[in-house]
Design a protein around this motif. Structure first.
Motif, mmCIF file in Angstrom:
data_model
loop_
_atom_site.group_PDB
_atom_site.id
_atom_site.type_symbol
_atom_site.label_atom_id
_atom_site.label_comp_id
_atom_site.label_asym_id
_atom_site.label_seq_id
_atom_site.Cartn_x
_atom_site.Cartn_y
_atom_site.Cartn_z
ATOM 1 N N PHE A 205 0.833 -1.204 0.000
ATOM 2 C CA PHE A 205 0.000 0.000 0.000
ATOM 3 C C PHE A 205 0.867 1.254 0.000
ATOM 4 N N GLU A 206 1.902 1.263 0.807
ATOM 5 C CA GLU A 206 2.761 2.444 0.879
ATOM 6 C C GLU A 206 3.474 2.676 -0.447
ATOM 7 N N ARG A 207 3.798 1.590 -1.148
ATOM 8 C CA ARG A 207 4.413 1.739 -2.465
ATOM 9 C C ARG A 207 3.412 2.350 -3.455
ATOM 10 N N ALA A 208 2.159 1.903 -3.409
ATOM 11 C CA ALA A 208 1.125 2.480 -4.262
ATOM 12 C C ALA A 208 0.892 3.942 -3.921
ATOM 13 N N ALA A 209 0.888 4.271 -2.630
ATOM 14 C CA ALA A 209 0.684 5.659 -2.213
ATOM 15 C C ALA A 209 1.818 6.557 -2.690
ATOM 16 N N ALA A 210 3.041 6.030 -2.710
ATOM 17 C CA ALA A 210 4.184 6.813 -3.188
ATOM 18 C C ALA A 210 4.034 7.124 -4.675
ATOM 19 N N VAL A 211 3.562 6.156 -5.448
ATOM 20 C CA VAL A 211 3.331 6.393 -6.875
ATOM 21 C C VAL A 211 2.182 7.391 -7.067
ATOM 22 N N PHE A 212 1.144 7.249 -6.249
ATOM 23 C CA PHE A 212 0.002 8.163 -6.307
ATOM 24 C C PHE A 212 0.447 9.603 -6.069
ATOM 25 N N GLY A 213 1.306 9.784 -5.074
ATOM 26 C CA GLY A 213 1.973 11.062 -4.892
ATOM 27 C C GLY A 213 1.356 12.022 -3.897
ATOM 28 N N THR A 214 0.036 12.044 -3.765
ATOM 29 C CA THR A 214 -0.591 13.045 -2.896
ATOM 30 C C THR A 214 -1.463 12.427 -1.806
ATOM 31 N N ALA A 215 -1.266 11.152 -1.518
ATOM 32 C CA ALA A 215 -2.029 10.532 -0.433
ATOM 33 C C ALA A 215 -1.558 11.094 0.901
ATOM 34 N N PRO A 216 -2.462 11.511 1.779
ATOM 35 C CA PRO A 216 -2.030 12.076 3.062
ATOM 36 C C PRO A 216 -1.329 11.045 3.935
ATOM 37 N N LYS A 217 -0.391 11.483 4.704
ATOM 38 C CA LYS A 217 0.335 10.608 5.624
ATOM 39 C C LYS A 217 -0.638 10.038 6.655
ATOM 40 N N GLY A 218 -0.509 8.762 6.916
ATOM 41 C CA GLY A 218 -1.394 8.121 7.889
ATOM 42 C C GLY A 218 -2.715 7.671 7.316
ATOM 43 N N LEU A 219 -2.844 7.647 5.985
ATOM 44 C CA LEU A 219 -4.102 7.232 5.370
ATOM 45 C C LEU A 219 -4.431 5.774 5.688
ATOM 46 N N SER A 220 -3.417 4.922 5.704
ATOM 47 C CA SER A 220 -3.594 3.529 6.119
ATOM 48 C C SER A 220 -2.513 3.204 7.136
ATOM 49 N N GLN A 221 -2.921 2.767 8.311
ATOM 50 C CA GLN A 221 -1.971 2.434 9.370
ATOM 51 C C GLN A 221 -2.226 1.019 9.879
ATOM 52 N N LEU A 222 -1.144 0.353 10.245
ATOM 53 C CA LEU A 222 -1.187 -1.023 10.726
ATOM 54 C C LEU A 222 -0.851 -1.034 12.206
ATOM 55 N N LEU A 223 -1.705 -1.698 12.997
ATOM 56 C CA LEU A 223 -1.525 -1.762 14.448
ATOM 57 C C LEU A 223 -1.521 -3.226 14.867
ATOM 58 N N ILE A 224 -0.328 -3.786 15.038
ATOM 59 C CA ILE A 224 -0.192 -5.187 15.435
ATOM 60 C C ILE A 224 -0.179 -5.260 16.948
ATOM 61 N N GLY A 225 -1.008 -6.102 17.509
ATOM 62 C CA GLY A 225 -1.050 -6.219 18.955
ATOM 63 C C GLY A 225 -2.160 -7.140 19.398
ATOM 64 N N GLY A 226 -2.393 -7.152 20.709
ATOM 65 C CA GLY A 226 -3.375 -8.040 21.291
ATOM 66 C C GLY A 226 -4.716 -7.386 21.514
ATOM 67 N N ALA A 227 -5.455 -7.933 22.487
ATOM 68 C CA ALA A 227 -6.809 -7.458 22.747
ATOM 69 C C ALA A 227 -6.839 -6.011 23.201
ATOM 70 N N VAL A 229 -5.124 -3.548 22.049
ATOM 71 C CA VAL A 229 -5.134 -2.699 20.850
ATOM 72 C C VAL A 229 -6.536 -2.669 20.245
ATOM 73 N N GLY A 230 -7.165 -3.837 20.145
ATOM 74 C CA GLY A 230 -8.526 -3.876 19.628
ATOM 75 C C GLY A 230 -9.489 -3.089 20.498
ATOM 76 N N ALA A 231 -9.338 -3.205 21.815
ATOM 77 C CA ALA A 231 -10.227 -2.468 22.721
ATOM 78 C C ALA A 231 -10.048 -0.969 22.569
ATOM 79 N N ALA A 232 -8.803 -0.515 22.412
ATOM 80 C CA ALA A 232 -8.560 0.920 22.251
ATOM 81 C C ALA A 232 -9.202 1.447 20.973
ATOM 82 N N LEU A 233 -9.172 0.652 19.911
ATOM 83 C CA LEU A 233 -9.813 1.065 18.665
ATOM 84 C C LEU A 233 -11.336 1.114 18.806
ATOM 85 N N THR A 234 -11.903 0.086 19.419
ATOM 86 C CA THR A 234 -13.358 0.035 19.527
ATOM 87 C C THR A 234 -13.902 1.096 20.470
ATOM 88 N N ASP A 235 -13.089 1.554 21.409
ATOM 89 C CA ASP A 235 -13.559 2.533 22.395
ATOM 90 C C ASP A 235 -13.365 3.981 21.960
#
Length: 515
Positions: A205-227, A229-235
């Motif tokens: 995705f980041e490679r595609a965004a670089a080619v696109f050129g104007t995608a805002p930083k943080g448009l797609s973020q990956l958060l690897i972790g346990g429950a 992390v999921g709870a923080a997102l849902t709340d």
């Protein structure tokens, strides 16, 4: 354990293959070497990576960046947003072989399924590119002269995507491709069991965004972790939509937490899917459809066939043929060309399968298969013979989804009884019927037939295409992803009324005149 070796030629160590693929896919070493979380391959049970994890505190910062990205991305015209998704699809095409093999190494799918999962990602990108020019609203007749009513659809905000191990990347793409063209930013929490494929997709995705050129930083973020992390997102109230795929137990937690803050959930949860075999069925066709649906992916699809309801007139013809297929199907290293069934994801999956089979035996069932299979070089992995379980009644264990290759087989005397059995479980994802009788097929798909979100005729319940909306009812959660009008879940709707006259008539004939 039963004795059986993996088919095919000798393979390189899994860890070596993982390292080569991660580099070929452009994943930075720091993200998967030296981290706190061990990642193992179900093929051999060996540890293949040490992945860096996020914390709940990281989530708050990520959401802040996601909000900023959303506020910029929502102003980009939708067809232009579609161009980024097109570029992502091109990256996936270029790296299909590498990413598909990585899916096999990390999730244990046979190679054709690993590649098929990436093809599904490519397909949804194609669908979303077209969708970017079709985000239509309605023009609605107004009862007031000189007025026009219409509905408009707008981006909703950061979308959290929580995915499961069994489709480690395809389910993300179903959500991500639609959410992106709809104008939203992405926050992805993958399964803790399959972080490597997520890292690879994020790199693409980041490679595609670089080619696109104007995608805002943080448009797609990956958060690897346990429950946590999921709870923080849902709340987090700044995340208006949470799409979560997993168990019904997980969905109850996510759904309640999101609803508490009046957020919106897209839930894809358990499936206890059934197929009905009628007297008129083509039994050769049914046998093939049943075999893939029940045994493919080692029974670890949400749409896997778990219950087979067979008319008594064809039971004694079909079931022995099915038992023979179960006894002879090839099991082993999923990298081998001849293998049809790879490993269960881990020991928990194996233990849950054995507990379910014990409960079935206690209820009087006749169990064929289900034993652990010995695969050379994989002593710490969990390969099993799929289990065919003949049982007289739909007892509690049959009504419970066990995420493993167990197929419960029941007799029926007619279609009404079969439909009652089909619908008599808490889950409502997918279903199918094998029949050459038009009336039976139409009844099955009618309001008095299957109560599932997916109802198929003369194919199994698994293997959905991206063109149709995917999801189910009851304890499956009610969510819809992928095709049809599933895009609406990632947007907010506004109803607009425009008065182009010089008068101000009120609706419903209300009068309110002032001097």
């Amino acid at each position: 354990m039963a004795n059986r070796s993996a088919e095919g030629d000798a393979h390189r160590p899994v860890a070596q293959e993982v390292a080569e693929l991660m580099r070929a896919l452009g994943v930075p070493d720091a993200s998967w070497r030296g981290g706190a979380r061990q990642s193992r391959s179900p093929i051999t049970g060996e540890t293949v990576a040490h992945v860096a994890e996020a914390s709940a505190a990281h989530v708050a910062d990520a959401v802040t960046r996601s909000v900023d990205a959303f506020e910029a991305w929502r102003t980009v015209p939708a067809p232009r947003r579609g161009e980024l998704v097109r570029l992502l699809g091109e990256e996936l095409r270029a790296h299909k072989a590498e990413l598909g093999r990585l899916v096999t190494l990390e999730a244990g799918k046979v190679l054709s399924e690993g590649l098929g999962e990436v093809q599904e990602m490519i397909d949804i990108c194609d669908f979303a590119v077209g969708l970017s020019r079709q985000l239509y609203g309605l023009t609605i007749a107004s009862e007031r002269p000189g007025h026009r009513m219409m509905e408009t659809w707008h981006p909703v905000g950061p979308v959290a995507i929580i995915t499961a191990f069994n489709f480690p990347v395809a389910v993300w793409s179903w959500n991500a491709a639609l959410a992106l063209v709809c104008g939203n930013s992405l926050l992805w929490k993958p399964s803790e069991k399959t972080p490597l494929t997520a890292l690879a997709v994020q790199a693409l995705f980041e490679r595609a965004a670089a080619v696109f050129g104007t995608a805002p930083k943080g448009l797609s973020q990956l958060l690897i972790g346990g429950a946590d992390v999921g709870a923080a997102l849902t709340d987090d109230p700044r995340v208006p939509v949470v799409s979560a795929t997993g168990s019904t137990r997980m969905g109850r937690i996510v759904g309640e937490r999101v609803a508490r803050r009046f957020g919106r959930s897209i839930l894809e949860l358990g499936g206890n899917n059934a197929a009905i075999v009628c007297p008129s069925a083509d039994l050769d066709l049914a046998l093939r459809g049943i075999a893939f649906a029940a045994m493919g992916t080692a029974g670890q699809r949400c749409t896997s066939l778990r219950r087979l309801i067979v008319h008594e007139s064809v039971y004694d013809t079909l079931v022995p043929r099915l038992a023979k297929a179960y006894a002879s199907v090839s099991i082993g290293d999923p990298r081998a060309a001849a293998t049809l069934i790879g490993p269960l994801i881990d020991k928990d999956g194996f233990d849950n399968m054995q507990k379910a089979l014990e409960a079935a035996r206690a209820a009087g069932a006749r169990v064929h298969g289900g034993e652990r299979v010995d695969v050379a070089g994989a002593a710490d992995a969990y390969y099993v013979r799929p289990a065919l379980v003949e049982i007289d009644e739909q007892v509690e264990i049959v009504r419970h989804e066990t995420f493993a290759p167990i197929l419960y087989v029941l007799r029926c005397s007619g279609l009404p009884e079969a439909i009652k059995l089909q619908n008599g479980v808490p889950q409502g994802l997918s279903s199918s019927i094998f029949t050459n009788d038009m009336r039976e097929a139409e009844t099955f798909m009618s309001a008095e037939g299957s109560d599932c979100g997916i109802a198929n005729v003369n194919i199994g319940p698994s293997g959905a295409e991206i063109g149709g909306a995917f999801g189910g009812e009851k304890e499956t959660g009610g969510g819809r992803e992928a095709g049809s009008d599933a895009w609406k879940a990632y947007m907010r709707r506004a109803t607009n009324t425009i008065n182009y006259s010089r008068q101000l008539p009120l609706a419903q004939g209300v009068s309110f005149d002032i001097d």
